[in-house]
Design a protein around this motif. Structure first.
Motif, PDB file in Angstrom:
ATOM      1  N   UNK A  38       6.959  -8.624 -11.292  1.00  0.00           N
ATOM      2  CA  UNK A  38       6.460  -7.989 -10.060  1.00  0.00           C
ATOM      3  C   UNK A  38       5.046  -7.839 -10.089  1.00  0.00           C
ATOM      4  N   UNK A  39       4.515  -7.540 -10.985  1.00  0.00           N
ATOM      5  CA  UNK A  39       2.889  -7.395 -11.007  1.00  0.00           C
ATOM      6  C   UNK A  39       2.235  -8.828 -10.944  1.00  0.00           C
ATOM      7  N   UNK A  40       2.934  -9.771 -11.287  1.00  0.00           N
ATOM      8  CA  UNK A  40       2.455 -11.062 -10.959  1.00  0.00           C
ATOM      9  C   UNK A  40       2.825 -11.812  -9.675  1.00  0.00           C
ATOM     10  N   UNK A  41       3.833 -11.187  -8.997  1.00  0.00           N
ATOM     11  CA  UNK A  41       3.845 -11.653  -7.604  1.00  0.00           C
ATOM     12  C   UNK A  41       3.419 -10.919  -6.391  1.00  0.00           C
ATOM     13  N   UNK A  42       2.788  -9.580  -6.738  1.00  0.00           N
ATOM     14  CA  UNK A  42       2.490  -8.655  -5.781  1.00  0.00           C
ATOM     15  C   UNK A  42       1.120  -8.049  -6.243  1.00  0.00           C
ATOM     16  N   UNK A  43       0.684  -7.728  -5.236  1.00  0.00           N
ATOM     17  CA  UNK A  43      -0.701  -6.612  -5.474  1.00  0.00           C
ATOM     18  C   UNK A  43      -0.304  -5.293  -4.940  1.00  0.00           C
ATOM     19  N   UNK A  44      -0.600  -4.421  -5.591  1.00  0.00           N
ATOM     20  CA  UNK A  44      -0.289  -3.069  -5.082  1.00  0.00           C
ATOM     21  C   UNK A  44      -1.545  -1.986  -5.116  1.00  0.00           C
ATOM     22  N   UNK A  45      -1.705  -1.518  -4.045  1.00  0.00           N
ATOM     23  CA  UNK A  45      -2.866  -0.419  -3.773  1.00  0.00           C
ATOM     24  C   UNK A  45      -2.388   0.764  -3.551  1.00  0.00           C
ATOM     25  N   UNK A  46      -3.087   1.927  -4.158  1.00  0.00           N
ATOM     26  CA  UNK A  46      -2.390   3.359  -4.237  1.00  0.00           C
ATOM     27  C   UNK A  46      -3.555   4.093  -3.872  1.00  0.00           C
ATOM     28  N   UNK A  47      -3.371   5.159  -2.798  1.00  0.00           N
ATOM     29  CA  UNK A  47      -4.402   6.211  -2.428  1.00  0.00           C
ATOM     30  C   UNK A  47      -3.826   7.229  -2.741  1.00  0.00           C
ATOM     31  N   UNK A 102       0.778  -1.230   0.137  1.00  0.00           N
ATOM     32  CA  UNK A 102      -0.138  -0.006  -0.040  1.00  0.00           C
ATOM     33  C   UNK A 102       0.907   0.990  -0.079  1.00  0.00           C
ATOM     34  N   UNK A 103       0.454   2.152  -1.056  1.00  0.00           N
ATOM     35  CA  UNK A 103       1.264   3.454  -0.899  1.00  0.00           C
ATOM     36  C   UNK A 103       0.084   4.719  -0.946  1.00  0.00           C
ATOM     37  N   UNK A 104       0.183   5.684   0.244  1.00  0.00           N
ATOM     38  CA  UNK A 104      -0.659   6.444  -0.007  1.00  0.00           C
ATOM     39  C   UNK A 104      -0.192   7.669   0.709  1.00  0.00           C
ATOM     40  N   UNK A 105      -1.115   8.882   0.244  1.00  0.00           N
ATOM     41  CA  UNK A 105      -0.395  10.302   0.270  1.00  0.00           C
ATOM     42  C   UNK A 105      -1.331  11.337   0.413  1.00  0.00           C
ATOM     43  N   UNK A 106      -0.813  12.629   0.486  1.00  0.00           N
ATOM     44  CA  UNK A 106      -1.529  13.582   1.024  1.00  0.00           C
ATOM     45  C   UNK A 106      -2.676  13.556   2.113  1.00  0.00           C
ATOM     46  N   UNK A 107      -2.062  12.812   3.059  1.00  0.00           N
ATOM     47  CA  UNK A 107      -3.046  12.984   4.259  1.00  0.00           C
ATOM     48  C   UNK A 107      -2.851  14.558   4.816  1.00  0.00           C
ATOM     49  N   UNK A 108      -1.762  15.111   4.290  1.00  0.00           N
ATOM     50  CA  UNK A 108      -1.632  16.635   4.729  1.00  0.00           C
ATOM     51  C   UNK A 108      -1.788  17.424   3.512  1.00  0.00           C
ATOM     52  N   UNK A 109      -3.086  18.361   3.488  1.00  0.00           N
ATOM     53  CA  UNK A 109      -3.331  19.082   2.309  1.00  0.00           C
ATOM     54  C   UNK A 109      -2.360  19.810   1.412  1.00  0.00           C
ATOM     55  N   UNK A 110      -1.616  20.334   2.509  1.00  0.00           N
ATOM     56  CA  UNK A 110      -0.521  21.311   1.827  1.00  0.00           C
ATOM     57  C   UNK A 110       0.768  20.584   0.974  1.00  0.00           C
ATOM     58  N   UNK A 111       0.785  19.372   1.147  1.00  0.00           N
ATOM     59  CA  UNK A 111       2.101  18.525   0.659  1.00  0.00           C
ATOM     60  C   UNK A 111       1.683  18.176  -0.804  1.00  0.00           C
ATOM     61  N   UNK A 112       1.598  19.082  -1.709  1.00  0.00           N
ATOM     62  CA  UNK A 112       1.368  18.891  -3.274  1.00  0.00           C
ATOM     63  C   UNK A 112       2.267  17.902  -4.063  1.00  0.00           C
ATOM     64  N   UNK A 113       3.471  17.706  -3.743  1.00  0.00           N
ATOM     65  CA  UNK A 113       4.311  16.955  -4.248  1.00  0.00           C
ATOM     66  C   UNK A 113       4.155  15.327  -3.898  1.00  0.00           C
ATOM     67  N   UNK A 114       3.287  15.170  -2.862  1.00  0.00           N
ATOM     68  CA  UNK A 114       3.128  13.621  -2.699  1.00  0.00           C
ATOM     69  C   UNK A 114       2.295  12.804  -3.402  1.00  0.00           C
ATOM     70  N   UNK A 115       1.199  13.324  -3.878  1.00  0.00           N
ATOM     71  CA  UNK A 115       0.500  12.423  -4.930  1.00  0.00           C
ATOM     72  C   UNK A 115       1.154  12.469  -6.191  1.00  0.00           C
ATOM     73  N   UNK A 116       2.167  13.218  -6.514  1.00  0.00           N
ATOM     74  CA  UNK A 116       2.879  13.181  -7.665  1.00  0.00           C
ATOM     75  C   UNK A 116       3.795  11.959  -7.585  1.00  0.00           C
TER      76      UNK A 116
END
Length: 714
Positions: free
Chosen positions: A468-477, A432-446
């Motif tokens: 890699x995509x055969x061996x893992x499952x990726x979640x992105x928020x 799991x990769x997730x970003x922009x919990x804090x609104x002002x951090x504009x670079x993080x969703x990039x």
């Protein structure tokens, strides 16, 4: 982006503290630090300012007032440098108290300019310090000799410059005046030295340390000496991070980021990826809708500087309350009672009069009659300082929610996650990769979107990525906090929190509008403020406000819901900015005795550190950026206590190896001999660089997960 305020009263800026060090002296000749430019702000101007504080006590006072720390407090050469979000008035107050402004890192409105510049670049692309006292000044006594031990001694080369960084502990832990100096010898025979500085946290001595120091070549030996006479054994610094990812194959595709992305842009990118890679992507609608980019509507009935009542709608402004008028009138007759009527979208308060026809109603009485008569439509309170004053006759004023992003949808927002993989059925280890919990951090969703698109695009052409995509499952928020992000883009660059306003009473004064909201990364259940851990606040105006209770916010509940629903997720990365950190649990402690959450086991601690080396090595491949060893480790040790953060939630509750990035590493300026901060919304070229290097780090995290799964099966 910042546009002219609709409210007459200026918002009280939340204080952001990000403490950085000046370059300590070394044995090599270094350029003299450039004289800092004069820093000046207009009274009502807001900016991110680097300030040299008077002393530790001044920093402690800021923290006690609910300061919003972006980096760990540090000191060097007897100075404390702090990055603070300040108005001109607040900067003047700090200066009068002995602080010295050094640099304007970012002015309010710079985000708007950098956003516009990023859009123009995307369109064009489509078309085309002070020295510390020397050690040894105190008289050494044989009876007072202490024992010194290196906790860290590392070196690395970045963009042609070699650096060394050390941490040393002394057994004289209770002596605040112990001075420690590190002497170094390089492979080319050069020698030199630099001072270390004492670091305490929550009143507990930790160690002495310094920022990375430039040296002419690989250091082969370091030795520490103290002012008490202690001498360490010589140590050979180890190379950092001593890990290199596999080389990228010819034709590897990257650089999918060409502008800053608003929440609407991110939503469109998610939709496009799902359409383009139907065989590899599912879009998950997370269960808890956010409030949406909306607020209640309010107006000052009267003059806040004299006597006023704040009238606020119960419903949101976009629900028919923007533009509603409110007024007070003199009935023009004697012995009239105080009354209130509402018709045709006008709230009229007819003031009471005495036998002579003179108006007698007070501000408190006017607020009370509005609350009693129209509790389902309005709430009113007396402006601070106006209690008991005569209520003036006020011409009609309009209620307004104050929001500037007129093109932004006000509907409750459905936060979405990308689910990526060949087998999207929970049968493979999840990341799991997730970003922009804090609104002002504009670079993080990039960062997270660049990572997602790299994995998808290269799955078509690169066998290693496909594997890699055969061996893992990726979640992105990509965007945990869309409402706060919309507010940051359209109303107030430095918005950190979401848009839910839990304030009551005078804290709901529109002058505080830029301080409302909940810090989502303080709203989780493990090591929380509500359990007595340090690093969050019960003050609704604080930058680290924890909310009304654990998981009170839709946004934090969404992160937990995704992780609980998909129990194959074993690795997670929360992407924040700025400062250049790589961290893992424990992330919080209780102040008395600095008692942290339980430490990971020896084996898990080794996994955290070994994986960090690999990921830091991958980040460095892009443009030579190296996350410092002193900023790699448990959150509570290398940053500060962050009560109720999401990494602790995922690790302790769900057994997920959970990390935090702080992208936007300080940049070394050889001309000034200083490490320089980049801020939350740097010019797009810098944000673009951050997206590229940290996306590479996320790809390496997927490899870490794959290798972990293989070892478990073996």
């Amino acid at each position: 982006m910042i546009v002219p305020r609709r409210w007459a009263a200026a918002a009280t800026a939340a204080i952001l503290v990000s403490v950085v060090l000046s370059h300590p002296g070394s044995g090599t000749a270094a350029p003299a630090p450039a004289a800092p430019p004069r820093v000046a702000l207009a009274d009502d101007e807001t900016a991110l300012v680097r300030v040299q504080l008077r002393d530790q006590a001044q920093l402690d006072q800021l923290v006690a007032r609910g300061a919003d720390l972006a980096n760990r407090p540090r000191s060097a050469d007897g100075r404390i440098l702090a990055d603070l979000v300040l108005t001109g008035v607040q900067l003047a107050e700090l200066t009068a108290q002995g602080a010295t402004p050094v640099q304007v890192v970012q002015r309010a409105g710079d985000g708007e300019r950098h956003f516009a510049e990023s859009l123009r670049a995307a369109q064009a692309r489509t078309a085309a310090g002070l020295r510390a006292p020397a050690a040894g000044q105190r008289t050494a006594s044989a009876a007072a000799v202490d024992t010194l031990q290196f906790l860290q001694a590392y070196w690395w080369t970045s963009n042609g410059q070699t650096f060394v960084q050390t941490q040393v502990a002394t057994t004289a832990t209770d002596d605040p005046d112990v001075e420690i100096t590190v002497s170094w010898r390089a492979a080319d025979g050069a020698t030199g030295s630099f001072p270390l500085f004492r670091f305490e946290d929550s009143g507990e001595y930790q160690y002495h340390y310094a920022q990375p120091v430039p040296v002419p070549s690989r250091p082969v030996q370091v030795t520490a000496t103290s002012s008490l006479g202690g001498v360490s054994r010589p140590v050979t610094p180890a190379v950092w991070p001593n890990a290199t990812p596999p080389p990228l194959p010819e034709g590897y595709q990257k650089d999918f980021i060409d502008a800053y992305f608003t929440p609407t842009d991110i939503q469109a990118r998610i939709k496009r990826l799902a359409r383009q890679y139907r065989d590899l992507v599912d879009v998950i609608d997370l269960p808890n809708k956010t409030q949406g980019y909306r607020r209640t509507a309010a107006a000052y009935l009267g003059d806040p500087a004299a006597a006023a009542v704040v009238v606020e709608s119960v419903r949101f402004g976009d629900q028919g309350m923007n533009g509603v008028q409110v007024r007070t009138v003199d009935p023009g007759r004697a012995n009239r009672p105080l009354t209130a009527t509402y018709r045709d979208r006008v709230l009229t308060v007819s003031l009471a009069t005495d036998g002579a026809g003179k108006v007698t109603s007070s501000t408190d009485q006017v607020a009370a009659v509005i609350n009693a008569r129209f509790a389902n439509r309005f709430q009113a309170f007396v402006e601070q300082g106006s209690a008991g004053l005569p209520m003036p006759v006020v011409a009609p004023v309009r209620l307004d929610d104050g929001l500037q992003g007129t093109e932004v949808s006000t509907k409750p927002w459905t936060v979405q996650a990308l689910r990526i993989g060949v087998h999207r059925d929970g049968s493979r280890i999840g990341v799991l990769a997730y970003s922009q919990e804090h609104a002002r951090e504009w670079a993080t969703p990039l960062v997270t979107l660049e990572f997602a698109e790299r994995m998808l695009a290269n799955s078509r052409t690169d066998p290693a990525t496909r594997e890699l995509l055969e061996q893992t499952e990726i979640f992105v928020i990509p965007m945990v906090n869309p409402d706060g992000a919309n507010y940051s883009f359209h109303d107030f660059d430095f918005q950190r929190k979401n848009l839910v306003n839990h304030c009551t009473g005078v804290s709901r004064d529109p002058a505080n509008r830029d301080s409302w909201g909940v810090d989502l990364n303080r709203n989780y259940t493990v090591g929380s403020h509500f359990d007595g851990y340090v690093g969050a606040s019960s003050n609704c105006l604080s930058g680290s406000y924890a909310g009304t209770g654990e998981l009170s916010e839709a946004e934090s509940r969404n992160v937990v819901a995704l992780a609980r629903e998909h129990d194959n997720i074993r690795f997670a990365m929360n992407v924040h900015s700025y400062g250049g950190y790589f961290m893992w649990p424990p992330g919080a402690y209780k102040a008395d005795g600095r008692v942290t959450l339980p430490r990971p086991s020896i084996d898990e601690s080794k996994l955290f550190l070994d994986s960090a080396r690999r990921i830091v090595g991958a980040i460095a491949q892009e443009r030579g950026t190296v996350t410092w060893p002193s900023q790699t480790g448990p959150v509570a040790d290398v940053l500060y206590s962050a009560a109720g953060n999401s990494a602790d939630e995922l690790y302790y509750e769900l057994g997920i190896f959970a990390w935090d990035f702080e992208v936007g590493n300080d940049r070394w300026n050889p001309a000034t001999g200083q490490w320089e901060g980049v801020g939350f919304q740097p010019p797009f070229d810098e944000a673009h660089g951050e997206s590229q290097e940290y996306a590479g780090g996320l790809v390496e995290m997927v490899r870490v997960a794959r290798d972990y799964a293989a070892a478990q099966e073996g």
